[in-house]
Design an enzyme around this catalytic site. Structure first.
Site, PDB file in Angstrom:
ATOM      1  CE1 TYR A 141      -7.762 -29.290  86.507  1.00 14.49           C
ATOM      2  CE2 TYR A 141      -7.653 -31.646  86.754  1.00 14.49           C
ATOM      3  CZ  TYR A 141      -8.287 -30.458  87.000  1.00 14.49           C
ATOM      4  OH  TYR A 141      -9.437 -30.439  87.738  1.00 14.49           O
ATOM      5  CE  LYS A 192     -20.084 -22.127  80.646  1.00 17.96           C
ATOM      6  NZ  LYS A 192     -21.452 -22.203  81.199  1.00 17.96           N
ATOM      7  CG  ASP A 224     -23.585 -24.336  82.739  1.00 15.22           C
ATOM      8  OD1 ASP A 224     -23.395 -25.057  81.736  1.00 15.22           O
ATOM      9  OD2 ASP A 224     -23.962 -23.154  82.655  1.00 15.22           O
ATOM     10  CG  ASP A 248     -10.675 -33.609  88.858  1.00 17.47           C
ATOM     11  OD1 ASP A 248     -10.991 -34.590  89.557  1.00 17.47           O
ATOM     12  OD2 ASP A 248      -9.799 -32.788  89.196  1.00 17.47           O
ATOM     13  CG  ASP A 252     -14.497 -36.545  92.817  1.00 12.78           C
ATOM     14  OD1 ASP A 252     -14.027 -37.528  92.216  1.00 12.78           O
ATOM     15  OD2 ASP A 252     -13.913 -35.984  93.766  1.00 12.78           O
TER      16      ASP A 252
END
Ligand code: NAD
Length: 359
Positions: A141, A192, A224, A248, A252
């Protein structure tokens, strides 16, 4: 010297839920002699309307001088068409990066009274109590270079850069391990590492920091799989630590396990424990100004502020107990309402928490 709390109500439902949180803060301030002084400032859309910028210099200055910041929410359709650099959300990103608030703590707790509000089966989520520790000021980001450019063939190409330095990984690891020591002493680091070099380094540093915390069990999981495990068997986790983008998304998902985003607080901390506290939800423009917003996430954010920045455990406990009590009484705002419960508005919910604290 008084402890200085900056209140940033923001946009949409922000001002409505903040009124309720302030009632609760004022009460504990007096009851526990916390010596907290509050000031207010503009951020987000309202700051754009009044000053032309989502993070006015005056707000940033007040934020720098504050021991803690309590934020409602920012954003709304009115400002959606503005240039990216002038969007309300830039106000928050600006505070986070300017104050070095790199450690984002997002608890996902399912109150037993709300087990039916989750979309998952009660037996999968009842008693859920996990914390996602998300790195907040680095990763993709913020990585440079970034942008949209034209390639040699004349086609447009969007690009971002995913990078983490060793020290950035080390400091978020330390936040997670310190937290795990106060909980069930289990950390799952999500990466990852089978594809991204950044997270190969991430995994290496996590292992290194773990050597200083022999009592904490560290495991690793690809993002994942973590997404799948969060909805399959979320209670297997205690503390999850991960980078900005993965955090992020996963936080959620974790929020929804609990049924309503209106119940979830969060903290963003710097190296000294100073922090910004805010509900996980946004400004909910669809219900703003209608008294429908659930103020509990903001009230619980106030409790987190007292716990993490001011180390006032008794005051934090009192707020959390009062929230538990109003849920026990069957009081519900629309987002967590179910049959047999009493539907209340934003201000009734705030008053009920206050009354429970005074009882
Ligand atoms: P949102 O969280 O604002 O709303 C999503 C849904 O949840 C809506 O149906 C809303 O009514 C409901 N909801 C949210 N908070 C609630 C509460 N306290 N009580 C009851 N219901 C609640 O997310 P969105 O709709 O994607 O975004 C709306 C605006 O908020 C956008 O401008 C977005 O950029 C901004 N936003 C801000 C923040 C922040 O300030 N930290 C975070 C996320 C989104």
């Amino acid at each position: 010297m008084a402890r200085n709390v900056l209140i940033l109500p923001g946009d949409g439902i922000g001002p409505e839920i903040m009124v309720e949180a302030e009632k609760v803060l004022n009460h504990v301030n007096e009851k526990f002699s916390l010596d907290i002084a509050t000031t207010r400032a503009l951020v987000g859309g309202i700051a754009i309307d009044e000053t032309g910028h989502p993070l006015p210099e005056e707000t940033l200055e007040k934020a720098r001088n504050a021991d803690a910041i309590l934020l409602g929410a920012v954003g709304g359709p009115k400002w959606d068409k503005l240039d990216m650099a002038l969007r309300p959300e830039k106000g928050l990103l600006g505070i986070r990066s300017q104050l070095g608030l790199f450690g984002n703590l997002r608890p996902a707790i399912l109150y037993p009274q709300l087990a039916d509000a989750s979309t998952l089966k009660p037996e999968v989520v009842a008693g859920l109590d996990i914390v996602i520790v998300r790195e907040l000021t680095g990763g993709i980001y913020f990585g440079q270079p970034r942008g949209i450019r034209e390639t040699e063939s004349g086609e447009r190409e969007g690009f971002n850069t995913y990078r983490y330095t060793e020290s950035e990984i080390r400091r978020i690891a330390t936040v997670a391990f310190d937290l795990a020591m106060k909980r069930d002493k289990r950390i799952c680091s999500v990466d990852k590492a089978n594809v991204l070099e950044v997270t190969v380094l991430w995994r290496e540093i996590m292992e290194d920091v773990a050597k200083d915390y022999p009592e904490v069990e560290l495991t690793h999981m690809y993002v994942d799989n973590a997404a799948m495990q969060l909805v399959r068997a979320p209670k297997q986790f205690d503390v999850i630590v991960t980078g900005n983008m993965f955090g992020d998304i996963l936080s959620d998902a974790a929020a929804m396990l609990t049924g309503s985003i209106g119940m979830l607080p969060s903290a963003s901390l710097d190296v000294n424990g100073r922090g910004m506290y805010e509900p996980c939800h946004g400004s909910a423009p669809d219900i703003a100004g209608q008294g429908k917003a659930n103020p509990l996430a903001t009230i619980l954010s106030t409790a987190m502020m007292l716990r993490y920045t001011f180390d006032e455990q008794a005051a934090a406990d009192a707020i959390e107990k009062a929230v538990f009590s109003v849920l026990d009484q069957g009081l519900r705002t629309g987002d967590i309402h179910s049959e047999g419960c009493t539907l209340v508005n934003t201000s009734d919910m705030g008053e009920a928490v206050l009354a429970a604290m005074k009882a």
